[in-house]
Design a protein around this motif. Structure first.
Motif, PDB file in Angstrom:
ATOM      1  N   THR A 194       1.208 -12.463 -10.430  1.00  0.00           N
ATOM      2  CA  THR A 194       0.995 -13.686  -9.274  1.00  0.00           C
ATOM      3  C   THR A 194       0.806 -13.134  -7.719  1.00  0.00           C
ATOM      4  OG1 THR A 194       3.169 -12.509  -8.434  1.00  0.00           O
ATOM      5  CG2 THR A 194       3.718 -14.603 -10.096  1.00  0.00           C
ATOM      6  N   ALA A 195       0.781 -13.446  -7.461  1.00  0.00           N
ATOM      7  CA  ALA A 195      -0.177 -13.284  -6.018  1.00  0.00           C
ATOM      8  C   ALA A 195       0.190 -12.580  -5.280  1.00  0.00           C
ATOM      9  CB  ALA A 195      -0.284 -14.272  -5.237  1.00  0.00           C
ATOM     10  N   SER A 196       1.289 -12.522  -4.801  1.00  0.00           N
ATOM     11  CA  SER A 196       2.251 -11.371  -3.975  1.00  0.00           C
ATOM     12  C   SER A 196       2.182  -9.910  -4.715  1.00  0.00           C
ATOM     13  CB  SER A 196       3.628 -11.820  -4.013  1.00  0.00           C
ATOM     14  OG  SER A 196       4.419 -11.719  -5.241  1.00  0.00           O
ATOM     15  N   GLU A 197       1.502  -9.200  -6.076  1.00  0.00           N
ATOM     16  CA  GLU A 197       1.765  -8.626  -6.848  1.00  0.00           C
ATOM     17  C   GLU A 197       0.451  -8.255  -7.104  1.00  0.00           C
ATOM     18  OE1 GLU A 197       3.988  -6.349  -7.636  1.00  0.00           O
ATOM     19  OE2 GLU A 197       6.095  -7.648  -7.112  1.00  0.00           O
ATOM     20  N   PHE A 198      -0.487  -8.977  -6.460  1.00  0.00           N
ATOM     21  CA  PHE A 198      -2.668  -8.479  -6.442  1.00  0.00           C
ATOM     22  C   PHE A 198      -2.434  -7.022  -5.543  1.00  0.00           C
ATOM     23  CE2 PHE A 198      -3.900 -13.099  -7.086  1.00  0.00           C
ATOM     24  CZ  PHE A 198      -3.068 -12.796  -8.438  1.00  0.00           C
ATOM     25  N   GLY A 199      -1.735  -6.520  -5.184  1.00  0.00           N
ATOM     26  CA  GLY A 199      -2.372  -5.349  -4.112  1.00  0.00           C
ATOM     27  C   GLY A 199      -2.410  -4.680  -5.768  1.00  0.00           C
ATOM     28  N   SER A 200      -1.369  -4.713  -6.681  1.00  0.00           N
ATOM     29  CA  SER A 200      -1.372  -3.966  -7.948  1.00  0.00           C
ATOM     30  C   SER A 200      -2.699  -4.007  -9.182  1.00  0.00           C
ATOM     31  CB  SER A 200      -0.175  -4.102  -8.544  1.00  0.00           C
ATOM     32  OG  SER A 200       0.948  -3.896  -8.567  1.00  0.00           O
ATOM     33  N   ILE A 201      -3.642  -4.932  -8.113  1.00  0.00           N
ATOM     34  CA  ILE A 201      -4.706  -5.228  -9.643  1.00  0.00           C
ATOM     35  C   ILE A 201      -6.034  -4.331  -8.100  1.00  0.00           C
ATOM     36  CG2 ILE A 201      -6.228  -7.330 -10.108  1.00  0.00           C
ATOM     37  CD1 ILE A 201      -3.605  -8.055 -10.841  1.00  0.00           C
TER      38      ILE A 201
ATOM     39  N   THR B 242      -7.469  -2.767  -4.866  1.00  0.00           N
ATOM     40  CA  THR B 242      -7.052  -1.831  -3.578  1.00  0.00           C
ATOM     41  C   THR B 242      -7.799  -2.181  -2.568  1.00  0.00           C
ATOM     42  OG1 THR B 242      -9.092  -0.165  -3.784  1.00  0.00           O
ATOM     43  CG2 THR B 242      -8.012   0.162  -4.447  1.00  0.00           C
ATOM     44  N   PRO B 243      -6.863  -2.617  -1.128  1.00  0.00           N
ATOM     45  CA  PRO B 243      -7.224  -3.656  -0.427  1.00  0.00           C
ATOM     46  C   PRO B 243      -8.603  -2.917   0.787  1.00  0.00           C
ATOM     47  CG  PRO B 243      -5.090  -3.229   0.111  1.00  0.00           C
ATOM     48  CD  PRO B 243      -5.070  -2.336  -1.657  1.00  0.00           C
TER      49      PRO B 243
ATOM     50  N   ASP C 266      -3.640  -5.089   5.955  1.00  0.00           N
ATOM     51  CA  ASP C 266      -4.720  -4.189   4.688  1.00  0.00           C
ATOM     52  C   ASP C 266      -3.588  -5.311   3.357  1.00  0.00           C
ATOM     53  OD1 ASP C 266      -7.029  -3.347   5.366  1.00  0.00           O
ATOM     54  OD2 ASP C 266      -6.215  -1.781   5.586  1.00  0.00           O
ATOM     55  N   GLU C 267      -2.118  -4.672   2.846  1.00  0.00           N
ATOM     56  CA  GLU C 267      -1.508  -4.543   2.222  1.00  0.00           C
ATOM     57  C   GLU C 267      -1.239  -6.051   2.141  1.00  0.00           C
ATOM     58  OE1 GLU C 267       1.890  -3.739   5.868  1.00  0.00           O
ATOM     59  OE2 GLU C 267      -0.465  -3.654   5.789  1.00  0.00           O
ATOM     60  N   HIS C 268      -1.327  -7.303   3.135  1.00  0.00           N
ATOM     61  CA  HIS C 268      -1.379  -8.064   2.609  1.00  0.00           C
ATOM     62  C   HIS C 268      -2.508  -9.126   2.313  1.00  0.00           C
ATOM     63  CE1 HIS C 268       3.133  -8.111   3.701  1.00  0.00           C
ATOM     64  NE2 HIS C 268       2.552  -7.853   4.399  1.00  0.00           N
ATOM     65  N   LYS C 269      -3.326  -8.450   1.996  1.00  0.00           N
ATOM     66  CA  LYS C 269      -4.803  -9.126   2.252  1.00  0.00           C
ATOM     67  C   LYS C 269      -4.885  -9.810   0.587  1.00  0.00           C
ATOM     68  CE  LYS C 269      -8.895  -8.038   3.009  1.00  0.00           C
ATOM     69  NZ  LYS C 269      -9.964  -6.569   3.275  1.00  0.00           N
ATOM     70  N   PRO C 270      -4.400  -8.832  -0.502  1.00  0.00           N
ATOM     71  CA  PRO C 270      -5.101  -9.519  -1.788  1.00  0.00           C
ATOM     72  C   PRO C 270      -3.817 -10.949  -2.043  1.00  0.00           C
ATOM     73  CG  PRO C 270      -4.315  -6.831  -1.696  1.00  0.00           C
ATOM     74  CD  PRO C 270      -4.002  -7.317  -0.566  1.00  0.00           C
ATOM     75  N   GLN C 271      -2.514 -10.480  -1.086  1.00  0.00           N
ATOM     76  CA  GLN C 271      -1.592 -11.988  -1.808  1.00  0.00           C
ATOM     77  C   GLN C 271      -2.438 -13.413  -1.263  1.00  0.00           C
ATOM     78  OE1 GLN C 271       1.771 -12.101   0.339  1.00  0.00           O
ATOM     79  NE2 GLN C 271       2.875 -13.613  -0.661  1.00  0.00           N
TER      80      GLN C 271
END
Length: 203
Positions: free
Chosen positions: A22-29, A31-32, A137-142
């Motif tokens: 899910t998009a909310s966890e894309f920060g694990s995929i 690096t922002p 940065d912490e919300h860019k992947p989402q």
């Protein structure tokens, strides 16, 4: 995209999300800051497989004080946005991409082309984001992930904290989106290969 008409936070919502990146966890995929494939991706694969193996352990109906604050203030933030932008936000439950391999839970869809991500941080965090400008940065992947999953043309990021002017940033697809798409493709391949070892009957 496929929209599931379910209530966020409900049993049906948890069930729909099980084992879905899910998009909310894309920060694990990704690096922002540098847009590289994240070292945490492998850990996220383990988490997703465990969700499928032990669904009862994946549900969490609680939340820390930050998530609870968000739930309390989100309606006010959405109302502010609707008034300022003269739009009627559409609340949805869960959205899957066309392939059904990725999902997101937007705070709202806007018209035919946009979406909305609402954050209701504490004061110091809001001040930090306003001072920095742009999307944190912490919300860019989402946010970029939501663009990819829905195929929408833009996504608004709203930071709402009573006592301050809200921060509103419109995000459109760019080079970061392209990097994320590539990393998501790799992640899905590796995830499905690993998942097959535990659930051989799952495509």
């Amino acid at each position: 995209m496929r929209i599931l008409d379910i209530e966020q936070g409900s049993q049906a919502w948890y069930a729909a999300r099980l084992g879905v990146p899910t998009a909310s966890e894309f920060g694990s995929i990704i690096t922002p800051k540098k847009g590289e494939y994240a070292a945490a991706a492998d850990t996220y694969i383990n988490q997703l497989i465990d969700e499928l193996m032990r669904p009862e352990a994946a549900e969490s109906f609680g939340g820390n004080r930050h998530t609870l604050r968000g739930k309390e203030l989100e309606p006010d933030a959405r109302e502010y946005y609707a008034f300022e932008q003269d739009v009627v936000p559409q609340q949805v439950g869960f959205i899957l991409n066309d392939a059904g391999t990725l999902g997101c839970s937007p705070d709202s869809l806007i018209g035919a082309d946009g979406g909305l991500e609402i954050k209701c941080p504490d004061g110091p965090t809001h001040v930090k984001w306003v001072r920095a400008g742009g999307i944190p940065d912490e919300h860019k992947p989402q946010v970029h992930g939501s663009l990819i999953i829905t195929g929408r043309a833009w996504w608004d990021f709203l930071s709402y904290c009573p006592g301050y002017e809200p921060l509103l940033v419109r995000v459109t697809p760019d080079g970061f989106t392209e990097k994320l798409q590539g990393h998501l493709d790799r992640f899905v391949r590796e995830y499905h290969a690993a998942r097959a070892k535990f659930l051989p009957g799952v495509a």
